[in-house]
Design an enzyme around this catalytic site. Structure first.
Site, short mmCIF file in Angstrom:
data_model
loop_
_atom_site.label_atom_id
_atom_site.label_comp_id
_atom_site.label_asym_id
_atom_site.label_seq_id
_atom_site.Cartn_x
_atom_site.Cartn_y
_atom_site.Cartn_z
CG HIS A 279 -0.24 0.05 2.55
ND1 HIS A 279 0.03 1.24 3.21
CD2 HIS A 279 0.23 -0.93 3.34
CE1 HIS A 279 0.64 0.96 4.36
NE2 HIS A 279 0.78 -0.35 4.46
CD GLU B 123 -2.45 -1.80 5.75
OE1 GLU B 123 -2.38 -2.78 6.51
OE2 GLU B 123 -2.08 -0.66 6.08
CD GLU B 124 -1.29 2.37 7.51
OE1 GLU B 124 -2.01 2.04 8.48
OE2 GLU B 124 -0.09 2.08 7.44
CG ASP C 107 3.22 0.81 7.83
OD1 ASP C 107 2.93 0.00 6.92
OD2 ASP C 107 2.46 1.07 8.77
CG ASP D 221 -3.12 3.64 2.50
OD1 ASP D 221 -2.49 2.65 2.09
OD2 ASP D 221 -4.01 3.56 3.36
CG HIS E 40 1.55 3.77 12.25
ND1 HIS E 40 0.28 3.31 12.53
CD2 HIS E 40 1.83 3.32 11.01
CE1 HIS E 40 -0.17 2.62 11.49
NE2 HIS E 40 0.76 2.60 10.56
CD GLU F 166 1.89 -3.82 5.85
OE1 GLU F 166 2.64 -3.01 6.44
OE2 GLU F 166 0.76 -3.50 5.45
#
Length: 397
Positions: free
Chosen positions: A74, A141-142, A107, A76, A368, A170
């Protein structure tokens, strides 16, 4: 070396795209610009659903014959928070002390950048692979994960696409690159528990019906005993209460209702349906037999509402896929990776319905976080691992 064989350059381009969920932010356009010169055919379907934002996705394929290897991921990213807290601007891809900073560095734009670099290098050295390679990339995905990988897989399958194996990029490694390959994931399910009472004055509890003791009783029953002891491949099932609320700011008012939300991460002892049945039976028994109500009220009055769509538990048993990736990791890093099913859910939960899937990417310690970053050395190492894996996987077919 080709323009796209440098993973750091690929990643810098992707980080510069502010693709905070649900915005595409230019990230998929950047991927298309990298993949087309390598010979990939690109499609960018947009999916919609009521109450959710439209999401643009990307499907890129090189080759027309099997075997077919899919890389999934992903573009995003989560919000950056307060930008002034960052040492370097979150979309600058700044490099300092051998690290590249930026939201999505690990990520998981970093994994995508490395896979593209690995494919580019393989084509330079060996030509096109003896089969097909595809990238299945979502921008959801997020977020709620409704208009992303799940629909993209169905869209591709309806057009005749089939896959023999998949690797999700990931950030699977907890401490250093080569630590861990994910070969499965626990399931996840959430619920809201509401206990009903009767509002009243705190000084006259016999005229009211306080729902809080009932809530305490029911939650204690769910939390006091383990749900199971774990299995050979999975940790014990775990229930966490994530919210408790009565919606009451007054100190002298007995509330009319109390609610709690809990999440369960479950192992392969359960399906979502069997776990729902178990929890419902446990609550019903507790409501009949155990409560803290001192005023002779009836059994605890409650409602149980299951929230959202459960994520299923799964375990990949494709030895060729697992052994080929493990061997590549060991050869490049001199480390034997642990095969793990720990952690949360990922889009692998959708992919497992179409082909065997494993997950392997960068070190996830800063994902994150403010100052999310990746070591440039790790980008090069992961590219080498992916390259060796791609070559060996096709040779073993």
């Amino acid at each position: 070396m080709s323009k796209f064989s440098d993973p750091a350059a690929n990643l810098a381009t992707l980080i510069a795209c502010p693709s905070v969920t649900p915005a595409e932010g230019g990230a998929l356009a950047a991927l298309e610009a990298m993949l087309k010169p390598l010979g990939f055919r690109i499609e960018r379907p947009v999916f919609s659903d009521e109450g959710t934002p439209d999401i643009e996705n990307l499907y890129a394929k090189l080759g027309d014959q099997g075997p077919h290897l899919m890389f999934a991921g992903h573009t995003d990213v989560v919000p950056v928070g307060n930008e002034t807290d960052w040492t370097h601007p979150p979309f600058s891809a700044a490099i300092a002390d051998g690290m590249m900073y930026g939201r999505g560095a690990v990520d998981m734009k970093g994994g995508i950048a490395c896979f593209i670099a690995a494919v580019a290098r393989q084509m330079e050295t060996h030509g096109r692979p003896k089969g097909s390679v595809s990238l299945l990339i979502t921008g959801d995905e997020e977020g709620p994960a409704i208009n992303g990988t799940d629909k993209l897989l169905r869209w591709a399958a309806e057009r005749g696409e089939t896959w023999d194996a998949s690797i999700v990029g990931e950030p699977t490694n907890p401490d250093r690159l080569g630590d861990t390959i994910k070969i499965g994931r626990r399931g996840s399910i959430s619920a809201r528990l509401t206990v009903h009472g009767k509002q009243g004055h705190a000084a006259y509890p016999h005229l009211a019906d306080n729902p809080v003791p009932g809530m305490v009783t029911l939650l204690e029953a769910l939390l006091s005993q383990p749900i199971d002891a774990g299995t050979t491949e999975f940790q014990p099932t775990n229930l966490e209460v994530t919210s408790v609320d009565v919606g009451n700011r007054a100190t002298n008012v007995i509330p009319a209702a109390a609610s709690a939300i809990f999440n369960i991460r479950f192992n392969d002892s359960w399906s979502a349906d069997s776990l729902k049945t178990h929890i419902a039976e446990q609550l019903a028994k507790t409501a009949r037999e155990r409560h803290l109500r001192p005023y002779g009220h009836d059994d605890i009055r409650y409602e149980l509402e299951w929230l959202g769509r459960p994520s299923p538990v799964f375990l990949t048993r494709d030895e060729r896929l697992i052994e080929t990736l493990s061997a590549a990791v060991t050869q490049i890093t001199k480390t034997t990776p642990k095969l793990s099913t720990s952690g949360g859910t990922s889009d692998a939960r959708f992919i497992k319905d179409y082909c065997p899937v494993v997950e392997f990417g960068l070190v996830g310690q800063t994902m994150h976080m403010v100052d999310e970053r990746v070591a440039l050395a790790d980008l090069e190492t992961l590219t080498q691992i992916y390259g060796l894996f791609i070559a060996n996987w096709f040779e073993r077919q």
